[in-house]
Motif scaffolding. Structure first.
Motif, PDB file in Angstrom:
ATOM      1  N   ARG B 233      42.209  11.754  20.340  1.00  0.00           N
ATOM      2  CA  ARG B 233      40.675  11.498  20.716  1.00  0.00           C
ATOM      3  C   ARG B 233      40.603  11.803  22.307  1.00  0.00           C
ATOM      4  O   ARG B 233      39.722  12.742  22.665  1.00  0.00           O
ATOM      5  N   TYR B 303      26.795  13.826  29.310  1.00  0.00           N
ATOM      6  CA  TYR B 303      26.507  13.802  28.059  1.00  0.00           C
ATOM      7  C   TYR B 303      27.451  13.917  26.908  1.00  0.00           C
ATOM      8  O   TYR B 303      27.830  13.016  25.957  1.00  0.00           O
ATOM      9  N   ARG B 306      29.921  10.900  26.531  1.00  0.00           N
ATOM     10  CA  ARG B 306      28.954   9.720  25.902  1.00  0.00           C
ATOM     11  C   ARG B 306      29.253  10.231  24.464  1.00  0.00           C
ATOM     12  O   ARG B 306      29.442   9.482  23.718  1.00  0.00           O
ATOM     13  N   LEU B 307      28.913  11.372  24.266  1.00  0.00           N
ATOM     14  CA  LEU B 307      28.877  11.829  22.853  1.00  0.00           C
ATOM     15  C   LEU B 307      30.094  11.665  22.061  1.00  0.00           C
ATOM     16  O   LEU B 307      30.461  10.978  21.158  1.00  0.00           O
ATOM     17  N   SER B 309      32.815   9.864  23.250  1.00  0.00           N
ATOM     18  CA  SER B 309      33.205   8.359  23.204  1.00  0.00           C
ATOM     19  C   SER B 309      32.696   7.895  21.522  1.00  0.00           C
ATOM     20  O   SER B 309      33.202   7.245  20.888  1.00  0.00           O
ATOM     21  N   LYS B 310      31.360   8.007  21.534  1.00  0.00           N
ATOM     22  CA  LYS B 310      30.659   7.589  20.348  1.00  0.00           C
ATOM     23  C   LYS B 310      31.126   8.236  19.307  1.00  0.00           C
ATOM     24  O   LYS B 310      31.592   7.127  18.205  1.00  0.00           O
ATOM     25  N   VAL B 311      31.232   9.267  19.178  1.00  0.00           N
ATOM     26  CA  VAL B 311      31.867  10.054  17.725  1.00  0.00           C
ATOM     27  C   VAL B 311      32.938   9.577  17.408  1.00  0.00           C
ATOM     28  O   VAL B 311      33.350   8.910  16.207  1.00  0.00           O
ATOM     29  N   GLU B 313      34.568   6.488  18.741  1.00  0.00           N
ATOM     30  CA  GLU B 313      34.381   5.186  18.243  1.00  0.00           C
ATOM     31  C   GLU B 313      34.130   4.918  16.749  1.00  0.00           C
ATOM     32  O   GLU B 313      34.523   4.130  16.011  1.00  0.00           O
ATOM     33  N   GLY B 314      33.108   5.587  16.125  1.00  0.00           N
ATOM     34  CA  GLY B 314      32.570   5.850  14.943  1.00  0.00           C
ATOM     35  C   GLY B 314      33.794   6.115  14.064  1.00  0.00           C
ATOM     36  O   GLY B 314      34.110   5.395  13.052  1.00  0.00           O
TER      37      GLY B 314
END
Lengths: 291, 320
Positions: B233, B303, B306-307, B309-311, B313-314
């Protein structure tokens, strides 16, 4: 996860699973080596073209090994590029040393002598890393013109030192943060001052950080193109990157000489990576992960 | 400062301590001007760029010098709405070039890293060979690609196409597909860098976990998906961030391979700043483009963080 990490089953695995597929491994090696070679085709073409005689350079025989190896193109490339190589050295050596030294001082102060606002200061400095060179080119050229350093290596050195500061400071700051504060306390009790501690304790400890910063700065400055192109206008005094382009842009282009020049120009940094690459990768990761 | 120096002498070594603390106190005072200097030197040029961007500043028309307000930005805004303009082209090209190169370089680099991370004979040599494109001077590499690979009469790719597809004359790479050609070069150059970063990440996965997964019957793909990928990650973040920052600002390959052409087909923002300033002599407008470039790169990086870390986490919650 917890169920998988069963030590007993792990050892069983080691005994039964390791040796399987010897011939498959060989096949894999052949395939992978082939792939790596394909990936490196551009480099292969450059190198063989550089040792070909001009008459041998043609589309039909592009990828073929030369009929005879000729070093004439290297001689030719050296004759036309050696002043620029020397110029690059005159630029890289002082700029690397100065930016490393200033970075070390900054990093030392920002990690061990924190004062009110020092973290804000550090953040603002780091912002400098994200500024594209194009965005500050114009004020820079004007400033150098005004102080009379436009068109000089000294001007280029200053530019590279200034724009190297954020990254060198970052790497040294992270490095010094890991050095225990007790060491400094002890030195203080022994009567050492701010600079005394820096020169007697921190500098001797920071050889690994200097290696990392040195490699990083040397490569960056050696490879830099835009400043060399815009700050020095006399082709005879431009650094090697720009000179290489001038050589390939001249009217009767001798491809083998241009390729020989490329090899010559790329040699110093490639050697440094091959000899000291491990330090560089470690430092780069440490520098960017913590920051 | 004052509280320390008054309380410390009361306990032990009073005289020596006090003078020492005072000395360091003075030293600290000296730091402020030094740090201020550093900030001024590294930040002032950008502040000046912002200032110039609000001025009429044409090298060949000094009589027109003066405050322009938002005129330069207005001009850029007008260009944004005109799909034929240089600025519009540069915006699109920069985004396409950066996103395309970073995504492809990450994929190729991950593939290389996964391969090289497994033991096989000759691994060290393959690894060293794969790193080479990143070690070579960018200017030398770009010139070699332009002249030896992409050259339409003479290049290796032309030889390749005419040899294997004799009916086709072979495309003029840099003339017909300038942006794609530059992207291929950038991926070639950056994939090894991504590989290095991923290898550093893979090195820290314990072999026991891998072996255990294999024991449980995980296929190579499952092992890669549920152990390697989640672990990487931070390295994904690092690789794509550095790649984005560098490729967003990249100037050398465009200048060296296509000069932004044909037309504006391969002009990116960096090159447009250079062209506007050096060939166009319009320092005011060039400064405005520079400011926009900086703002956009900050937006892109934010951006992206953010993107990503979201990906991830999912990804992690799916895995559990």
């Amino acid at each position: 996860m917890a169920t998988i990490a069963d030590p007993i089953r792990g050892t069983v695995m080691e005994q039964s699973g390791r040796r399987r597929g010897g011939p498959r491994n060989i096949l894999k090696t052949v395939f992978l080596t082939g792939m790596a070679l394909f990936y490196l085709l551009p480099i292969y073409v450059v190198v063989i073209t550089s040792v070909k005689q001009i008459a041998d350079v043609s589309t039909a025989t592009m990828w073929e090994l030369p009929t005879s190896i000729s070093w004439g193109s290297y001689q030719q490339a050296w004759d036309s590029l050696s002043p620029n190589l020397a110029q690059s050295l005159r630029l890289v050596v002082p700029a690397t040393i100065l930016s490393a030294l200033f970075g070390a001082l900054n990093g030392y102060i920002l990690s061990k002598w924190k004062f009110r606002g020092s973290d804000v200061l550090f953040t603002v400095m780091l912002f400098g890393m994200f500024i594209p060179y194009q965005a500050i080119l114009i004020p820079l050229i004007r400033f150098l013109q005004e102080v009379g350093l436009y068109n000089s290596v000294a001007g280029l050195v200053i530019v590279h030192v200034v724009y190297g500061l954020p990254i060198t400071t970052l790497i040294f700051r992270n490095f010094f943060t890991a050095i225990p504060g007790e060491l400094i306390e002890a030195a203080r009790v022994d009567g050492a001052g701010l600079l005394g501690i820096f020169f007697r304790i921190m500098l001797p400890l920071s050889v690994p950080a200097f290696v990392v910063v040195g490699i990083f700065q040397f490569t960056n400055i050696w490879n830099e193109f835009l400043f060399g192109l815009t700050i020095i206008t006399n082709p005879a005094e431009q650094p090697i990157t720009v000179a290489l382009n001038n050589l390939s842009g001249s009217f009767s282009v001798d491809w083998s000489a241009v390729m020989a020049g490329s090899v010559l120009a790329a040699l110093p940094t490639a050697l440094i990576y091959i000899l000291l690459g491990r330090f560089f990768i470690r430092g780069m990761l440490a520098g960017s992960m913590k920051g | 400062m004052a509280t320390i120096s008054s309380s410390v002498p009361a306990t032990r070594a009073p005289i020596a301590r006090r003078s020492l603390v005072e000395r360091i106190g003075v030293g600290r005072m000296l730091l402020y001007p030094a740090m201020l200097y550093v900030i001024l030197v590294t930040q002032i040029p950008f502040v000046l760029t912002i200032y110039y961007s609000f001025r009429n500043y044409l090298l060949n028309r000094p009589d027109r010098d003066g405050w322009a307000g938002l005129a330069n930005y207005q001009r850029l805004w007008d260009q944004v709405r005109d799909t034929d303009s240089a600025f519009f082209a540069a915006l699109i090209n920069t985004v396409v070039l950066t996103a395309g190169s970073v995504i492809l370089a990450v994929i190729v680099g991950l593939f290389f890293a996964e391969i090289v991370n497994h033991k096989f004979p000759g691994r060290a040599i393959v690894r060293t060979l794969l790193i080479t494109p990143f070690l070579i001077m960018p200017a030398a590499a770009a010139l070699s690609w332009k002249n030896l690979l992409y050259n339409p009469n003479f290049g290796f790719l032309d030889w390749f196409t005419t040899t294997f597809i004799p009916t086709s004359p072979g495309p003029n790479w840099l003339g017909d597909y300038p942006l794609i050609s530059i992207m291929i070069y950038l991926v070639w150059r950056w994939a090894p860098f991504m590989m290095l970063i991923f290898l550093a990440g893979m090195g820290s996965i314990s072999e026991e976990v891998r072996e255990a997964a294999r024991m449980d019957g995980a296929t190579a793909w499952e092992e890669f998906r549920s152990i390697t990928l989640p672990h990487l990650r931070r390295f994904f973040m690092l690789g794509s961030l550095l790649g984005t920052v560098y490729i967003f600002q990249d100037f050398d390959p465009i200048y060296l391979m296509t000069q932004g052409g044909p037309g504006n087909e391969s002009t990116n923002l960096s090159f447009l700043v250079y062209r506007t300033a050096v060939s166009g002599s319009n320092y005011g407008l060039a400064s405005a483009i520079g400011v926009v470039t900086v703002i956009l790169s900050i937006i892109a990086v934010t951006y992206l963080v953010r993107l990503l870390s979201k990906v991830f986490e999912g990804e992690l919650s799916d895995g559990r």
